[in-house]
Write a protein that holds these residues in place. Structure first.
Motif, PDB file in Angstrom:
ATOM      1  N   THR A   1       0.831  -1.203   0.000  1.00 28.35           N
ATOM      2  CA  THR A   1       0.000   0.000   0.000  1.00 28.35           C
ATOM      3  C   THR A   1       0.864   1.252   0.000  1.00 28.35           C
ATOM      4  O   THR A   1       0.568   2.232  -0.696  1.00 28.35           O
ATOM      5  CB  THR A   1      -0.924   0.010   1.232  1.00 28.35           C
ATOM      6  N   GLU A   2       1.953   1.204   0.762  1.00 30.33           N
ATOM      7  CA  GLU A   2       2.866   2.351   0.844  1.00 30.33           C
ATOM      8  C   GLU A   2       3.479   2.666  -0.515  1.00 30.33           C
ATOM      9  O   GLU A   2       3.597   3.826  -0.911  1.00 30.33           O
ATOM     10  CB  GLU A   2       3.970   2.053   1.857  1.00 30.33           C
ATOM     11  N   VAL A   3       3.862   1.631  -1.233  1.00 32.83           N
ATOM     12  CA  VAL A   3       4.497   1.831  -2.542  1.00 32.83           C
ATOM     13  C   VAL A   3       3.480   2.331  -3.567  1.00 32.83           C
ATOM     14  O   VAL A   3       3.795   3.204  -4.382  1.00 32.83           O
ATOM     15  CB  VAL A   3       5.159   0.525  -3.023  1.00 32.83           C
ATOM     16  N   VAL A   4       2.259   1.807  -3.531  1.00 36.40           N
ATOM     17  CA  VAL A   4       1.222   2.287  -4.447  1.00 36.40           C
ATOM     18  C   VAL A   4       0.955   3.765  -4.193  1.00 36.40           C
ATOM     19  O   VAL A   4       0.809   4.563  -5.130  1.00 36.40           O
ATOM     20  CB  VAL A   4      -0.073   1.466  -4.298  1.00 36.40           C
ATOM     21  N   SER A   5       0.912   4.155  -2.932  1.00 34.32           N
ATOM     22  CA  SER A   5       0.716   5.560  -2.580  1.00 34.32           C
ATOM     23  C   SER A   5       1.865   6.409  -3.103  1.00 34.32           C
ATOM     24  O   SER A   5       1.656   7.520  -3.619  1.00 34.32           O
ATOM     25  CB  SER A   5       0.602   5.707  -1.064  1.00 34.32           C
ATOM     26  N   ALA A   6       3.085   5.888  -2.999  1.00 35.41           N
ATOM     27  CA  ALA A   6       4.254   6.618  -3.500  1.00 35.41           C
ATOM     28  C   ALA A   6       4.209   6.747  -5.015  1.00 35.41           C
ATOM     29  O   ALA A   6       4.644   7.765  -5.570  1.00 35.41           O
ATOM     30  CB  ALA A   6       5.538   5.914  -3.067  1.00 35.41           C
ATOM     31  N   LEU A   7       3.690   5.729  -5.689  1.00 37.81           N
ATOM     32  CA  LEU A   7       3.539   5.819  -7.143  1.00 37.81           C
ATOM     33  C   LEU A   7       2.610   6.969  -7.509  1.00 37.81           C
ATOM     34  O   LEU A   7       2.911   7.772  -8.406  1.00 37.81           O
ATOM     35  CB  LEU A   7       2.995   4.509  -7.706  1.00 37.81           C
ATOM     36  N   LYS A   8       1.475   7.062  -6.806  1.00 39.01           N
ATOM     37  CA  LYS A   8       0.525   8.155  -7.080  1.00 39.01           C
ATOM     38  C   LYS A   8       1.183   9.509  -6.825  1.00 39.01           C
ATOM     39  O   LYS A   8       1.039  10.441  -7.623  1.00 39.01           O
ATOM     40  CB  LYS A   8      -0.708   7.997  -6.203  1.00 39.01           C
ATOM     41  N   ASP A   9       1.945   9.605  -5.731  1.00 31.57           N
ATOM     42  CA  ASP A   9       2.656  10.858  -5.431  1.00 31.57           C
ATOM     43  C   ASP A   9       3.651  11.188  -6.536  1.00 31.57           C
ATOM     44  O   ASP A   9       3.800  12.354  -6.915  1.00 31.57           O
ATOM     45  CB  ASP A   9       3.397  10.739  -4.099  1.00 31.57           C
ATOM     46  N   SER A  10       4.327  10.152  -7.041  1.00 34.91           N
ATOM     47  CA  SER A  10       5.337  10.393  -8.077  1.00 34.91           C
ATOM     48  C   SER A  10       4.694  10.847  -9.390  1.00 34.91           C
ATOM     49  O   SER A  10       5.267  11.651 -10.120  1.00 34.91           O
ATOM     50  CB  SER A  10       6.161   9.123  -8.314  1.00 34.91           C
ATOM     51  N   LEU A  11       3.505  10.323  -9.687  1.00 34.41           N
ATOM     52  CA  LEU A  11       2.799  10.755 -10.895  1.00 34.41           C
ATOM     53  C   LEU A  11       2.401  12.226 -10.787  1.00 34.41           C
ATOM     54  O   LEU A  11       2.469  12.975 -11.767  1.00 34.41           O
ATOM     55  CB  LEU A  11       1.554   9.885 -11.123  1.00 34.41           C
ATOM     56  N   MET A  12       2.002  12.618  -9.604  1.00 35.39           N
ATOM     57  CA  MET A  12       1.687  14.030  -9.369  1.00 35.39           C
ATOM     58  C   MET A  12       2.937  14.890  -9.482  1.00 35.39           C
ATOM     59  O   MET A  12       2.929  15.946 -10.123  1.00 35.39           O
ATOM     60  CB  MET A  12       1.058  14.207  -7.981  1.00 35.39           C
ATOM     61  N   ALA A  13       4.011  14.441  -8.840  1.00 31.13           N
ATOM     62  CA  ALA A  13       5.255  15.216  -8.834  1.00 31.13           C
ATOM     63  C   ALA A  13       5.840  15.379 -10.218  1.00 31.13           C
ATOM     64  O   ALA A  13       6.475  16.398 -10.526  1.00 31.13           O
ATOM     65  CB  ALA A  13       6.282  14.528  -7.911  1.00 31.13           C
ATOM     66  N   ALA A  14       5.590  14.385 -11.089  1.00 31.29           N
ATOM     67  CA  ALA A  14       6.137  14.445 -12.455  1.00 31.29           C
ATOM     68  C   ALA A  14       5.555  15.621 -13.231  1.00 31.29           C
ATOM     69  O   ALA A  14       6.140  16.086 -14.211  1.00 31.29           O
ATOM     70  CB  ALA A  14       5.846  13.152 -13.188  1.00 31.29           C
ATOM     71  N   CYS A  15       4.398  16.094 -12.815  1.00 31.65           N
ATOM     72  CA  CYS A  15       3.752  17.190 -13.530  1.00 31.65           C
ATOM     73  C   CYS A  15       3.688  18.470 -12.689  1.00 31.65           C
ATOM     74  O   CYS A  15       2.995  19.409 -13.051  1.00 31.65           O
ATOM     75  CB  CYS A  15       2.329  16.789 -13.914  1.00 31.65           C
ATOM     76  N   ALA A  16       4.409  18.458 -11.576  1.00 28.59           N
ATOM     77  CA  ALA A  16       4.375  19.633 -10.690  1.00 28.59           C
ATOM     78  C   ALA A  16       5.089  20.826 -11.324  1.00 28.59           C
ATOM     79  O   ALA A  16       6.000  20.642 -12.117  1.00 28.59           O
ATOM     80  CB  ALA A  16       5.022  19.283  -9.359  1.00 28.59           C
TER      81      ALA A  16
END
Length: 282
Positions: A267-282
Motif C-alpha cells: 500500500t505504501e508503494v502504491v501511494s508513492a507511485l501516485k505521489d510520483s505521478l503528481m510530482a512528475a507534472c508539478a
C-alpha cells in the motif's frame, strides 16, 4: 475507479494525460550527467566477457567505479545498464550461462520445456518499452520515498534486468494474442526464477539478482522488491500488449489499489507511485 475526477481537479486530470506519454520515453538513466560521450560510447559493442576479469573465484570489473553494497560495479553497468542488458542477449553467452547452471534446465523441465530455445528478441523488443517504463516508474517511486542513491542504483539495475528470464520463454507464449492456458502460465511464471539463475553467472550484484528473482513474490519484505513489483505491474497495465490495449491511468491505479487490499503489493508503494505521478507534472 479509485481516482474520481471530481476529487482530482484540473491539475491531476492534466497530469494523467501527461504521464501517459511516459510510454514513449527512450533513455538510459545515467548517475553521472557529466559522463563524456567517449566513455559512454565504448560499451555499444561490448561483450559480456569484456565486463569482468577473473580473480580467483571472484569476478571483478576492468573499470572499477562506485561501490554498491560493498560490490564494485562496472562503469558500463553504472552508466548504461540497458546497453549491458543488450550485450547479455548474445546467444552464445546465454548458452554459457545455462551450461554453468544446471538449475536453469531443471526449472524449465519441471514445466514441460525440455529443450529451451534462446529468444534474444523477447528482451530486445522490450528495451524501449516495458523495460524503460518499468525502470522509470521504479525510480519515480524511489524518489518519492526518498531512498538513498545506492538503493536507487540497485533498483535501477534490477528494473532493467527484471525480465531477463523471458529470453528462454517460448516465443509463441510471449506473443500469444489471447489469454494463456494454465500450462502456458506455469511456464511464464518461471521467468523470474530463470532470470535469477541465469544472472548468477554474470557477476552482477547479488542484491540486484535477488530482486529479480523475487519481483513477483508478494510476501517479500524488501522495499526495493516491493517497488519493482508495483512498477512492473503498472507498466504492464499501461502499455499495449498482443492480448490487450493500454489501460488508462485511473483504471491501472484502481487495479493496484485492489491488489494492495489483498496484500499482493505494498500500500505504501502504491501511494508513492501516485505521489510520483503528481510530482512528475508539478
Amino acid at each position: 475507479m479509485f481516482l474520481h475526477e471530481h476529487r482530482l481537479g484540473y491539475k491531476l486530470r492534466y497530469c494523467i494525460l501527461m504521464v501517459g506519454s511516459i510510454q514513449n520515453i527512450n533513455t538510459h538513466y545515467s548517475v553521472n550527467p557529466a559522463i563524456k560521450p567517449a566513455q559512454a560510447g565504448y560499451i555499444k559493442h561490448i561483450m559480456p566477457q569484456d565486463l569482468y576479469v577473473k580473480d580467483g573465484n571472484k569476478s571483478i570489473s576492468r573499470n572499477m567505479n562506485r561501490s554498491v553494497d560493498n560490490y564494485r560495479v562496472p562503469a558500463a553497468l553504472q552508466y548504461q545498464p540497458k546497453q549491458v542488458l543488450r550485450s547479455f542477449t548474445n546467444k552464445q553467452y546465454v548458452e554459457s550461462l545455462m551450461e554453468k547452471n544446471p538449475r536453469i534446465g531443471e526449472i524449465l523441465d519441471s514445466v514441460g520445456v525440455e529443450n529451451p530455445e534462446i529468444y534474444p528478441e523477447n528482451i530486445l523488443n522490450m528495451m524501449n518499452g516495458h523495460i524503460t517504463t518499468t525502470t522509470a516508474y521504479a525510480l519515480q517511486i524511489a524518489n518519492a520515498m526518498n531512498l538513498s542513491p545506492i538503493d536507487k542504483k540497485v533498483l535501477e539495475q534490477a528494473a532493467v534486468f527484471h525480465d531477463f528470464g523471458k529470453i528462454l520463454m517460448p516465443k509463441e507464449i510471449i506473443e500469444k494474442p489471447g489469454a494463456l492456458t494454465p500450462e502456458e502460465r506455469k511456464i511464464m511464471d518461471t521467468h523470474a526464477e530463470v532470470g535469477e539463475e541465469l544472472l548468477k553467472g554474470t557477476g552482477l550484484n547479488r542484491r540486484v539478482i535477488n530482486l529479480i528473482g523475487n519481483h513477483h513474490n508478494p510476501g517479500t519484505d524488501d522495499i526495493l522488491c516491493q517497488i519493482l513489483s508495483v512498477a512492473d505491474i503498472y507498466s504492464a497495465l499501461r502499455e499495449p500488449r498482443s492480448y490487450k490495449a493500454a489501460m488508462p491511468v485511473g483504471e491501472a491505479l484502481s487495479i493496484l489499489d485492489q491488489k494492495a487490499e489483498k496484500g499482493e503489493v505494498s500500500t505504501e508503494v502504491v501511494s508513492a507511485l501516485k505521489d510520483s505521478l503528481m510530482a512528475a507534472c508539478a
